[in-house]
Design a protein around this motif. Sequence first.
Motif, PDB file in Angstrom:
ATOM      1  N   TYR A 193      -5.328  -6.444  -5.423  1.00 35.23           N
ATOM      2  CA  TYR A 193      -6.425  -7.602  -5.528  1.00 35.23           C
ATOM      3  C   TYR A 193      -7.667  -6.826  -4.908  1.00 35.23           C
ATOM      4  N   ASP A 194      -8.651  -6.613  -5.527  1.00 31.43           N
ATOM      5  CA  ASP A 194     -10.230  -6.313  -5.253  1.00 31.43           C
ATOM      6  C   ASP A 194     -10.863  -7.305  -4.389  1.00 31.43           C
ATOM      7  N   LEU A 195     -11.108  -6.792  -3.002  1.00 23.88           N
ATOM      8  CA  LEU A 195     -11.801  -7.796  -2.066  1.00 23.88           C
ATOM      9  C   LEU A 195     -13.297  -7.306  -2.095  1.00 23.88           C
ATOM     10  N   SER A 196     -13.865  -6.796  -2.963  1.00 23.10           N
ATOM     11  CA  SER A 196     -15.190  -6.094  -2.870  1.00 23.10           C
ATOM     12  C   SER A 196     -16.059  -6.947  -3.683  1.00 23.10           C
ATOM     13  N   VAL A 219     -11.043 -12.257   8.054  1.00 20.53           N
ATOM     14  CA  VAL A 219     -11.139 -13.535   8.228  1.00 20.53           C
ATOM     15  C   VAL A 219     -11.886 -13.965   6.869  1.00 20.53           C
ATOM     16  N   ASN A 220     -11.451 -14.913   6.286  1.00 19.76           N
ATOM     17  CA  ASN A 220     -11.869 -15.553   5.182  1.00 19.76           C
ATOM     18  C   ASN A 220     -12.353 -16.860   5.495  1.00 19.76           C
ATOM     19  N   THR A 221     -13.911 -17.032   5.634  1.00 21.31           N
ATOM     20  CA  THR A 221     -14.446 -18.364   5.836  1.00 21.31           C
ATOM     21  C   THR A 221     -15.137 -18.866   4.629  1.00 21.31           C
ATOM     22  N   ASP A 236     -11.425 -11.162  -4.967  1.00 20.47           N
ATOM     23  CA  ASP A 236     -10.262 -11.855  -4.849  1.00 20.47           C
ATOM     24  C   ASP A 236      -9.664 -12.375  -3.488  1.00 20.47           C
ATOM     25  N   ILE A 237     -10.706 -12.272  -2.455  1.00 20.82           N
ATOM     26  CA  ILE A 237     -10.087 -12.592  -1.046  1.00 20.82           C
ATOM     27  C   ILE A 237      -9.292 -13.927  -1.039  1.00 20.82           C
ATOM     28  N   ASP A 238      -9.485 -15.047  -1.611  1.00 25.84           N
ATOM     29  CA  ASP A 238      -8.889 -16.135  -1.759  1.00 25.84           C
ATOM     30  C   ASP A 238      -7.620 -16.155  -2.230  1.00 25.84           C
ATOM     31  N   LYS A 239      -7.240 -15.213  -2.985  1.00 24.98           N
ATOM     32  CA  LYS A 239      -5.765 -15.015  -3.580  1.00 24.98           C
ATOM     33  C   LYS A 239      -4.950 -14.297  -2.626  1.00 24.98           C
TER      34      LYS A 239
END
Length: 240
Positions: free
Chosen positions: A10-13, A133-135, A209-212
């Motif tokens: 997953y790409d978190l960028s 941390v995902n806000t 894709d941070i939510d995934k």
Amino acid sequence: MNKIEFENVYDLSILVYTDMQLHPSETSAGARARVTLHHSPMHMPTMRNEKGGPVPGWPIHHDLQLTTHTGTHVDSTWHFNKNGLRIDEMPLDAFMGKAVVLDFRHVEDCYGITGEDLEKVEPKVEEGDILIVNTGWHKKYGTKEYLTKHPGIDGDSVKEFLLDKKVKMVGTDTMCPEPCGEFDHWNHPLHRVCLIENKIPLIENLGGDIDKVTGKRCFIMALPLKLMADGSPSRVVAFA
């Protein structure tokens, strides 16, 4: 050798592009993001021969004008500490490892996440983790609120937790990991705890894709460019 088993990457960028949103301290100093296309001169012959070769045309190049804190990036300890390490001086393994992505999308604007919050959240933070941390604030990227009302981490409150857990790196989906606008956290307590008092790199402006991967354990790689600098834009990926 450590073995990594995963199903997806997953790409978190976030994407880097011309005139993208920057930190207010950068724009106040006159910085901007530019990704400028340059074609080779028209008089250059096409790169093709009688046997085929490359498709007709010539190389395309781009000039980049970026700060070390453009888009998704990693702060080295030198960013806030004149005696700290530049990003190129930090060991590569400082930017990768087992991680947990915590769900704080339910918190209110400008909320400061505490050590007690981190103790209670699932999955549990394990010793040596990279803590992400995902806000939910990554969805507001490009808006005024993204810079002024975002939740964050209360550095004073989480200090003991971070050190007890030997947290390796901390990342957030906000422009700055402390809560709310720049002048609301002018003393930057989390930066102090991580970059001045300890050697804990920070990742800022996560997204993609941070939510995934939120609420999951994974393996994170946040590799910066090898720059003689205080930080670097980075492509952050999660293996889960």
